[in-house]
Write a protein that holds these residues in place. Structure first.
Motif, PDB file in Angstrom:
ATOM      1  N   ASP A 211       0.850  -1.185   0.000  1.00 32.79           N
ATOM      2  CA  ASP A 211       0.000   0.000   0.000  1.00 32.79           C
ATOM      3  C   ASP A 211       0.898   1.252   0.000  1.00 32.79           C
ATOM      4  O   ASP A 211       2.102   1.144   0.198  1.00 32.79           O
ATOM      5  CB  ASP A 211      -0.839  -0.070   1.291  1.00 32.79           C
ATOM      6  N   GLY A 225      -6.161   6.619   3.914  1.00 32.63           N
ATOM      7  CA  GLY A 225      -6.618   5.230   3.888  1.00 32.63           C
ATOM      8  C   GLY A 225      -5.801   4.380   2.925  1.00 32.63           C
ATOM      9  O   GLY A 225      -5.859   3.152   2.965  1.00 32.63           O
ATOM     10  N   ARG A 286     -10.270  -8.160   7.371  1.00 29.72           N
ATOM     11  CA  ARG A 286     -10.983  -7.862   6.120  1.00 29.72           C
ATOM     12  C   ARG A 286      -9.938  -7.605   5.052  1.00 29.72           C
ATOM     13  O   ARG A 286      -8.747  -7.484   5.354  1.00 29.72           O
ATOM     14  CB  ARG A 286     -11.799  -6.609   6.342  1.00 29.72           C
ATOM     15  N   ASP A 289      -8.180  -1.785   1.498  1.00 26.81           N
ATOM     16  CA  ASP A 289      -8.661  -0.890   0.453  1.00 26.81           C
ATOM     17  C   ASP A 289      -7.585   0.181   0.312  1.00 26.81           C
ATOM     18  O   ASP A 289      -7.398   0.955   1.254  1.00 26.81           O
ATOM     19  CB  ASP A 289     -10.004  -0.283   0.893  1.00 26.81           C
ATOM     20  N   GLU A 291      -5.804  -2.400  -1.404  1.00 25.19           N
ATOM     21  CA  GLU A 291      -5.124  -3.655  -1.737  1.00 25.19           C
ATOM     22  C   GLU A 291      -6.041  -4.616  -2.500  1.00 25.19           C
ATOM     23  O   GLU A 291      -5.610  -5.324  -3.415  1.00 25.19           O
ATOM     24  CB  GLU A 291      -4.612  -4.343  -0.464  1.00 25.19           C
TER      25      GLU A 291
HETATM   26  N1  GLY Z   1      -5.138   0.185   2.951  1.00 22.90           N
HETATM   27  C1  GLY Z   1      -5.090  -0.135   4.315  1.00 22.90           C
HETATM   28  C2  GLY Z   1      -6.306  -0.709   4.877  1.00 22.90           C
HETATM   29  O1  GLY Z   1      -7.226  -1.092   4.185  1.00 22.90           O
HETATM   30  O2  GLY Z   1      -6.363  -0.840   6.099  1.00 22.90           O
END
Ligand code: GLY
Ligand code: AMP
Length: 426
Positions: A211, A225, A286, A289, A291
Motif C-alpha cells: 500500500d 486510507g 478484512r 482498500d 489492496e
Molecule cells: N489500505 C489499508 C487498509 O485497508 O487498512
C-alpha cells in the motif's frame, strides 16, 4: 446463489466484480454500495448497523451468503447476529474481530504464543504510560487500543512527540478507543501486507500487496486510507510467505480457536520485514482498500465458492489460483483529501479508461447527480491495470488515469516506486 455484500468503497466494488464472475451467482445485492457496484448488482439502502433489519432482508430475499467488506460492522457483531438467525456469513464474529478491534488483545496474543512482533506494554493510566516512555526513550510507537479509522498510531521520532500522543489519546481524541494505549518499539524494515482466507480452522494463502499510505509523492504528507497498491509484493518471497504462515498465521488461528473465537474471513497481516525476519505490525479482519482492488483482478478462482467454503469451515486443500501477472492500482481522491475533501466536482470519461484493455476502474466515493458523475467523498475512484511486470502495469494504470477528466481530483504519480526500482535493478 444470492449474495448480500456489505460496504460502499472501492474494495466492495472490486469484491462485487469478482463475485459477479462466479457461475453460481444468481443475484448480488450491495448495502449500501456506490454507483460502480450498481452496475454489477443491485444497491440496497439497508442500515447495516440495524442487525435485525439486515437479517430480515436476508430472510426475505433468500440470501445464501453475506460478505462483509469493512471492519466496523464486524467489530459491531453483524456476523453474530446474522448467524444467530441461521444466515451464512464470510467474516469473523465480534470476538474474533478483536484481532483488529483491540491492539492490546493482539499484543497479548502474540506474547502468549511467541508470535514475532514489536516488544510492547499496555497502559490504561496516563502517568504510568508517560513514565514508561521516559524510561524507553525515542523513537517509539504509541497506539490507541481500539479502532481509530487508521489514525490511532503515532510513530514518534522524539520523546516530546510521543508524550504529546499519549496525552492526546488519554484526553479522549479517539473516545473509548484511546482509553487504553499500547506503547511499542519501532520496527525497521520494508512494510508489506499478506492476506489469507480462513475458515475457523485452516488458513489458505491469498496474495501479497503493498500500500502507499502517505498522501504525497515520495511518501510524504499525512497518512490516508491508502493512495495506491500493487500485488504481488516482490518483497514477500515464497520463503517469507512460508515463515508468515508458520510463525504468525497458524499460531494465531490455533490461539483463536482455543479462546473459543475461531477466526473465519479474510485475515490481513500487516508486516514489517526486518533483518530478523517478518514481524507482525497489525492484523485487520478484512481485505485492504486499495489492496483488494489490486489483488482481486489477479484472482483466477471462484471467489464466491471460496468465501462460501470459508463461511462453512470447508476451505479447499489446494492453493488458490492467481494470474502470474502483476496489478497496480492508483487511487484518485478529491482535492484536499485527507483533510475535508472538496466534493461535488464533475468526473467525466471514466468509460474511456475502462475501455482500455486490462484497465479496470472501480468506484469509491462517487455519486450520481442526474446524468453526471460527481465526487462524493475523499477517495473517489481507483484505476487498476494488469501487466507482465509492475512497471508495465503502472504505465497502463496511469494511461487509464489520464483518460479520465476530473479537474477536482488528484492522485499520486509514483505508485509502485519501490517495486519499479527493484525491477529496474533486476
Ligand atoms: N489500505 C489499508 C487498509 O485497508 O487498512
Ligand atoms: P497500524 O495502524 O498498526 O497498521 O499502524 C499504522 C502504521 O504505523 C503502519 O502501517 C506502520 O507504518 C506504522 N507502525 C505501526 N507500528 C509500528 C512499529 N512498531 N514500528 C514501526 N512502524 C510502525
Amino acid at each position: 446463489m444470492k449474495i448480500l455484500l456489505v460496504g460502499s468503497g472501492g474494495r466492495e466494488h472490486a469484491i462485487a466484480d469478482a463475485l459477479a464472475k462466479s457461475p453460481r451467482l444468481t443475484r448480488l445485492f450491495i448495502a449500501p454500495g456506490n454507483p460502480g457496484t450498481a452496475e454489477v448488482g443491485e444497491n440496497v439502502g439497508l442500515d447495516v448497523a440495524d442487525h435485525r433489519a439486515v437479517a430480515r432482508f436476508c430472510g426475505e430475499n433468500d440470501i445464501g451468503l453475506v460478505v462483509v467488506g469493512p471492519e466496523q460492522p464486524l467489530v459491531a457483531g453483524l456476523t453474530d447476529a446474522l448467524e444467530g438467525a441461521g444466515i451464512k456469513v464470510f467474516g469473523p464474529s465480534k470476538a474474533a474481530a478483536r484481532l483488529e478491534g483491540s491492539k492490546g488483545f493482539v499484543k497479548d496474543l502474540c506474547r502468549a504464543n511467541d508470535i514475532p512482533t514489536a516488544a510492547y506494554e499496555r497502559f490504561d493510566d496516563e502517568e504510568k504510560a508517560l513514565a514508561y516512555l521516559r524510561a524507553e526513550g525515542a523513537p517509539i510507537v504509541v497506539k490507541a487500543d481500539g479502532l481509530a479509522a487508521g489514525k490511532g498510531v503515532v510513530v514518534a521520532e522524539t520523546l516530546d512527540e510521543a508524550e504529546r500522543a499519549v496525552k492526546a489519546m488519554f484526553s479522549g481524541v479517539f473516545g473509548k478507543s484511546g482509553a487504553e494505549v499500547v506503547i511499542e518499539k519501532k520496527l525497521v524494515g520494508e512494510e508489506a501486507s499478506f492476506f489469507v482466507l480462513c475458515d475457523g480452522t485452516r488458513a489458505l494463502p491469498f496474495a501479497s500487496a503493498q500500500d502507499h499510505k502517505r498522501v504525497g509523492d515520495g511518501d510524504v504528507g499525512p497518512n490516508t486510507g491508502g493512495m495506491g497498491a500493487y500485488s504481488p509484493a516482490p518483497a514477500v518471497t515464497p520463503e517469507i510467505e512460508a515463515r508468515v504462515m508458520a510463525e504468525i498465521v497458524e499460531p494465531t488461528l490455533r490461539a483463536m480457536r482455543d479462546l473459543g473465537a475461531p477466526f473465519k474471513g479474510v485475515l490481513f497481516v500487516g508486516l514489517m520485514l526486518t533483518k530478523d525476519g517478518p514481524k507482525l505490525i497489525e492484523f485487520n479482519v478484512r481485505f485492504g482498500d486499495p489492496e483488494a482492488q489490486a489483488m482481486l483482478p489477479r484472482l483466477e478462482d471462484d471467489l464466491l465458492e471460496l468465501m462460501l467454503a470459508g463461511a462453512v469451515g470447508a476451505l479447499p486443500e489446494r492453493p488458490i489460483r492467481f494470474s502470474p501477472r502483476a496489478a497496480l492500482t492508483v487511487v484518485l481522491a478529491a482535492r484536499n483529501y485527507p483533510g475535508t475533501p472538496l466534493t461535488g466536482s464533475e468526473i467525466r470519461h471514466v468509460e474511456r479508461a475502462s475501455a482500455i484493455a486490462d484497465v479496470i476502474v472501480t468506484h469509491a466515493g462517487t455519486r450520481r447527480d442526474g446524468a453526471r458523475l460527481v465526487a462524493g467523498g475523499g477517495r473517489v475512484l481507483n484505476v487498476t491495470a494488469l501487466g507482465e511486470t509492475i512497471t508495465k502495469a503502472r504505465s497502463l494504470a496511469y494511461r487509464g488515469v489520464d483518460a479520465i477528466d476530473w479537474p477536482g481530483g488528484f492522485c499520486r504519480r509514483d505508485i509502485g516506486w519501490r517495486a519499479v526500482a527493484r525491477e529496474a535493478k533486476a
